[in-house]
Design a protein around this motif. Structure first.
Motif, PDB file in Angstrom:
ATOM      1  N   GLY A 115       0.728  -0.282  -6.037  1.00 52.06           N
ATOM      2  CA  GLY A 115       0.247  -0.122  -4.661  1.00 52.06           C
ATOM      3  C   GLY A 115      -0.082   1.291  -4.254  1.00 52.06           C
ATOM      4  N   GLY A 116      -0.258   2.196  -5.207  1.00 51.16           N
ATOM      5  CA  GLY A 116      -0.556   3.591  -4.878  1.00 51.16           C
ATOM      6  C   GLY A 116      -1.851   3.781  -4.111  1.00 51.16           C
ATOM      7  N   THR A 117      -2.796   2.894  -4.327  1.00 51.20           N
ATOM      8  CA  THR A 117      -4.036   2.897  -3.555  1.00 51.20           C
ATOM      9  C   THR A 117      -4.296   1.474  -3.076  1.00 51.20           C
ATOM     10  OG1 THR A 117      -5.414   2.509  -5.500  1.00 51.20           O
ATOM     11  CG2 THR A 117      -5.089   4.796  -4.857  1.00 51.20           C
ATOM     12  N   ILE A 118      -5.064   1.377  -2.029  1.00 51.76           N
ATOM     13  CA  ILE A 118      -5.446   0.060  -1.523  1.00 51.76           C
ATOM     14  C   ILE A 118      -6.650  -0.371  -2.344  1.00 51.76           C
ATOM     15  CG2 ILE A 118      -6.246  -1.267   0.461  1.00 51.76           C
ATOM     16  CD1 ILE A 118      -4.755   0.778   2.221  1.00 51.76           C
ATOM     17  N   GLY A 119      -6.416  -1.318  -3.247  1.00 51.64           N
ATOM     18  CA  GLY A 119      -7.443  -1.745  -4.184  1.00 51.64           C
ATOM     19  C   GLY A 119      -8.567  -2.538  -3.541  1.00 51.64           C
ATOM     20  N   SER A 120      -9.598  -2.732  -4.311  1.00 54.00           N
ATOM     21  CA  SER A 120     -10.769  -3.465  -3.869  1.00 54.00           C
ATOM     22  C   SER A 120     -10.409  -4.899  -3.498  1.00 54.00           C
ATOM     23  CB  SER A 120     -11.820  -3.469  -4.979  1.00 54.00           C
ATOM     24  OG  SER A 120     -12.945  -4.228  -4.604  1.00 54.00           O
ATOM     25  N   GLY A 121     -10.710  -5.289  -2.279  1.00 53.98           N
ATOM     26  CA  GLY A 121     -10.500  -6.654  -1.833  1.00 53.98           C
ATOM     27  C   GLY A 121      -9.124  -6.947  -1.268  1.00 53.98           C
ATOM     28  N   ILE A 122      -8.231  -5.983  -1.291  1.00 58.93           N
ATOM     29  CA  ILE A 122      -6.863  -6.231  -0.852  1.00 58.93           C
ATOM     30  C   ILE A 122      -6.576  -5.720   0.563  1.00 58.93           C
ATOM     31  CG2 ILE A 122      -5.807  -4.126  -1.744  1.00 58.93           C
ATOM     32  CD1 ILE A 122      -3.525  -5.910  -2.810  1.00 58.93           C
ATOM     33  N   SER A 123      -7.536  -5.083   1.184  1.00 50.90           N
ATOM     34  CA  SER A 123      -7.298  -4.454   2.483  1.00 50.90           C
ATOM     35  C   SER A 123      -6.822  -5.435   3.558  1.00 50.90           C
ATOM     36  CB  SER A 123      -8.544  -3.705   2.954  1.00 50.90           C
ATOM     37  OG  SER A 123      -9.622  -4.603   3.098  1.00 50.90           O
ATOM     38  N   LYS A 124      -7.243  -6.708   3.484  1.00 52.63           N
ATOM     39  CA  LYS A 124      -6.794  -7.688   4.484  1.00 52.63           C
ATOM     40  C   LYS A 124      -5.280  -7.843   4.452  1.00 52.63           C
ATOM     41  CE  LYS A 124      -7.696 -12.137   6.558  1.00 52.63           C
ATOM     42  NZ  LYS A 124      -7.139 -11.671   7.821  1.00 52.63           N
ATOM     43  N   LEU A 125      -4.689  -7.741   3.287  1.00 53.67           N
ATOM     44  CA  LEU A 125      -3.230  -7.834   3.175  1.00 53.67           C
ATOM     45  C   LEU A 125      -2.569  -6.647   3.880  1.00 53.67           C
ATOM     46  CD1 LEU A 125      -0.846  -9.421   2.002  1.00 53.67           C
ATOM     47  CD2 LEU A 125      -1.106  -8.093  -0.094  1.00 53.67           C
ATOM     48  N   TYR A 126      -3.153  -5.466   3.725  1.00 55.40           N
ATOM     49  CA  TYR A 126      -2.603  -4.260   4.346  1.00 55.40           C
ATOM     50  C   TYR A 126      -2.782  -4.242   5.864  1.00 55.40           C
ATOM     51  CZ  TYR A 126      -1.545  -1.751   0.025  1.00 55.40           C
ATOM     52  OH  TYR A 126      -1.000  -1.356  -1.174  1.00 55.40           O
ATOM     53  N   THR A 127      -3.667  -5.048   6.368  1.00 52.91           N
ATOM     54  CA  THR A 127      -3.899  -5.050   7.823  1.00 52.91           C
ATOM     55  C   THR A 127      -3.389  -6.303   8.514  1.00 52.91           C
ATOM     56  OG1 THR A 127      -6.132  -5.958   7.491  1.00 52.91           O
ATOM     57  CG2 THR A 127      -5.920  -3.547   7.636  1.00 52.91           C
ATOM     58  N   ASP A 128      -2.827  -7.253   7.764  1.00 56.93           N
ATOM     59  CA  ASP A 128      -2.322  -8.479   8.367  1.00 56.93           C
ATOM     60  C   ASP A 128      -1.047  -8.169   9.144  1.00 56.93           C
ATOM     61  OD1 ASP A 128      -0.909 -10.970   8.818  1.00 56.93           O
ATOM     62  OD2 ASP A 128      -2.326 -11.882   7.413  1.00 56.93           O
ATOM     63  N   ILE A 138       3.517   4.351 -10.014  1.00 50.42           N
ATOM     64  CA  ILE A 138       4.108   5.398 -10.845  1.00 50.42           C
ATOM     65  C   ILE A 138       3.765   6.788 -10.310  1.00 50.42           C
ATOM     66  CG2 ILE A 138       4.220   3.966 -12.907  1.00 50.42           C
ATOM     67  CD1 ILE A 138       1.719   5.464 -13.938  1.00 50.42           C
ATOM     68  N   TYR A 139       3.187   6.857  -9.140  1.00 46.24           N
ATOM     69  CA  TYR A 139       2.898   8.118  -8.470  1.00 46.24           C
ATOM     70  C   TYR A 139       3.047   7.930  -6.963  1.00 46.24           C
ATOM     71  CZ  TYR A 139      -1.690   5.940  -7.875  1.00 46.24           C
ATOM     72  OH  TYR A 139      -2.713   5.071  -7.570  1.00 46.24           O
ATOM     73  N   ALA A 140       3.255   9.031  -6.270  1.00 43.36           N
ATOM     74  CA  ALA A 140       3.488   8.986  -4.828  1.00 43.36           C
ATOM     75  C   ALA A 140       2.182   9.040  -4.044  1.00 43.36           C
ATOM     76  CB  ALA A 140       4.372  10.163  -4.413  1.00 43.36           C
ATOM     77  N   THR A 141       2.080   8.164  -3.055  1.00 49.09           N
ATOM     78  CA  THR A 141       1.004   8.223  -2.060  1.00 49.09           C
ATOM     79  C   THR A 141       1.607   7.745  -0.746  1.00 49.09           C
ATOM     80  OG1 THR A 141       0.188   5.939  -2.267  1.00 49.09           O
ATOM     81  CG2 THR A 141      -0.736   7.578  -3.804  1.00 49.09           C
ATOM     82  N   ASP A 142       0.813   7.761   0.291  1.00 45.71           N
ATOM     83  CA  ASP A 142       1.267   7.255   1.589  1.00 45.71           C
ATOM     84  C   ASP A 142       1.423   5.744   1.585  1.00 45.71           C
ATOM     85  OD1 ASP A 142       1.253   9.833   2.568  1.00 45.71           O
ATOM     86  OD2 ASP A 142      -0.737   9.659   3.463  1.00 45.71           O
ATOM     87  N   GLN A 143       0.912   5.048   0.574  1.00 51.16           N
ATOM     88  CA  GLN A 143       0.972   3.587   0.506  1.00 51.16           C
ATOM     89  C   GLN A 143       2.183   3.067  -0.269  1.00 51.16           C
ATOM     90  OE1 GLN A 143      -2.218   5.090  -0.228  1.00 51.16           O
ATOM     91  NE2 GLN A 143      -2.773   4.715   1.887  1.00 51.16           N
ATOM     92  N   VAL A 144       3.087   3.938  -0.739  1.00 52.81           N
ATOM     93  CA  VAL A 144       4.252   3.473  -1.488  1.00 52.81           C
ATOM     94  C   VAL A 144       5.536   3.988  -0.843  1.00 52.81           C
ATOM     95  CG1 VAL A 144       2.990   3.311  -3.672  1.00 52.81           C
ATOM     96  CG2 VAL A 144       4.284   5.378  -3.162  1.00 52.81           C
ATOM     97  N   GLN A 145       6.594   3.188  -0.981  1.00 55.12           N
ATOM     98  CA  GLN A 145       7.901   3.620  -0.500  1.00 55.12           C
ATOM     99  C   GLN A 145       8.705   4.305  -1.594  1.00 55.12           C
ATOM    100  OE1 GLN A 145       6.818   0.394  -0.052  1.00 55.12           O
ATOM    101  NE2 GLN A 145       7.223  -0.251   2.036  1.00 55.12           N
ATOM    102  N   PHE A 146       8.418   3.976  -2.862  1.00 54.31           N
ATOM    103  CA  PHE A 146       9.139   4.602  -3.967  1.00 54.31           C
ATOM    104  C   PHE A 146       8.269   4.596  -5.213  1.00 54.31           C
ATOM    105  CE2 PHE A 146      10.330   0.116  -3.859  1.00 54.31           C
ATOM    106  CZ  PHE A 146      10.159  -0.298  -5.169  1.00 54.31           C
ATOM    107  N   ILE A 147       8.632   5.465  -6.156  1.00 57.27           N
ATOM    108  CA  ILE A 147       8.007   5.501  -7.470  1.00 57.27           C
ATOM    109  C   ILE A 147       8.891   4.656  -8.383  1.00 57.27           C
ATOM    110  CG2 ILE A 147       7.412   6.961  -9.450  1.00 57.27           C
ATOM    111  CD1 ILE A 147       6.990   9.255  -7.375  1.00 57.27           C
TER     112      ILE A 147
END
Length: 169
Positions: A115-128, A138-147
């Motif tokens: 979930g490090g990036t919002i992948g193609s086609g998955i944005s509806k899940l992130y906005t529901d 395996i890397y830190a971004t604003d879209q993950v709670q832990f590595i």
């Protein structure tokens, strides 16, 4: 965004080595005393002795600019979308996935592996607004709670209702 805060999943986090609870103030295991580092404030919940990930890689890329990867608005993502077009299949699958989520006494929780990036086609899940998300990579971004390492996910059993794996397999 329905991405839960790290504090919201505190009770669900476990040691990837022995499955015991983690003391978050110290980021250590209550049973085996394993210590977990932070990279840019993000806990690295990986048992490197049993992982394909290297602690050297995580720490060497843990600088302010290296481990934080560009999100979906980066130039690479824009070029990919231009060349390949929009992934309508993934978007349709996510729509069906959301409709099939179990509705219990609480909002459904979905784990996003990769979930490090919002992948193609998955944005509806992130906005529901009716879904809670737990995401790691395996890397830190604003879209993950832990590595973490998908070989040993540091969450207690039955802490999520469904799992989405994106750009991992």
């Amino acid at each position: 965004m329905p991405l839960l805060q790290l504090s919201d999943i505190r009770e669900d986090l476990i040691c990837p080595r022995c499955s015991a609870p983690i003391v978050q103030e110290e980021w250590s295991c209550t049973k085996c005393s394993k210590m977990f580092p932070l990279v840019q404030g993000t806990p690295v919940l990986v048992d490197f002795d049993a992982s394909v990930l290297s602690p050297t890689w995580v720490h060497s890329t843990g600088g302010a600019t290296l481990i934080k990867r560009g999100g979906p608005q980066g130039i690479r993502a824009r070029i990919t979308r231009f060349v390949n077009g929009t992934n309508t299949v993934a978007a349709d699958n996510i729509k069906t996935f959301i409709a099939m989520l179990p509705r219990k006494t609480r909002r459904p929780r979905v784990l996003i592996v990769g979930g490090g990036t919002i992948g193609s086609g998955i944005s509806k899940l992130y906005t529901d607004p009716d879904v809670d998300l737990i995401a790691f990579d395996i890397y830190a971004t604003d879209q993950v709670q832990f590595i973490g390492d998908a070989h040993s996910i540091p969450l207690r059993d039955a802490s999520v209702d469904a799992v989405v794996i994106q750009a991992v397999l």
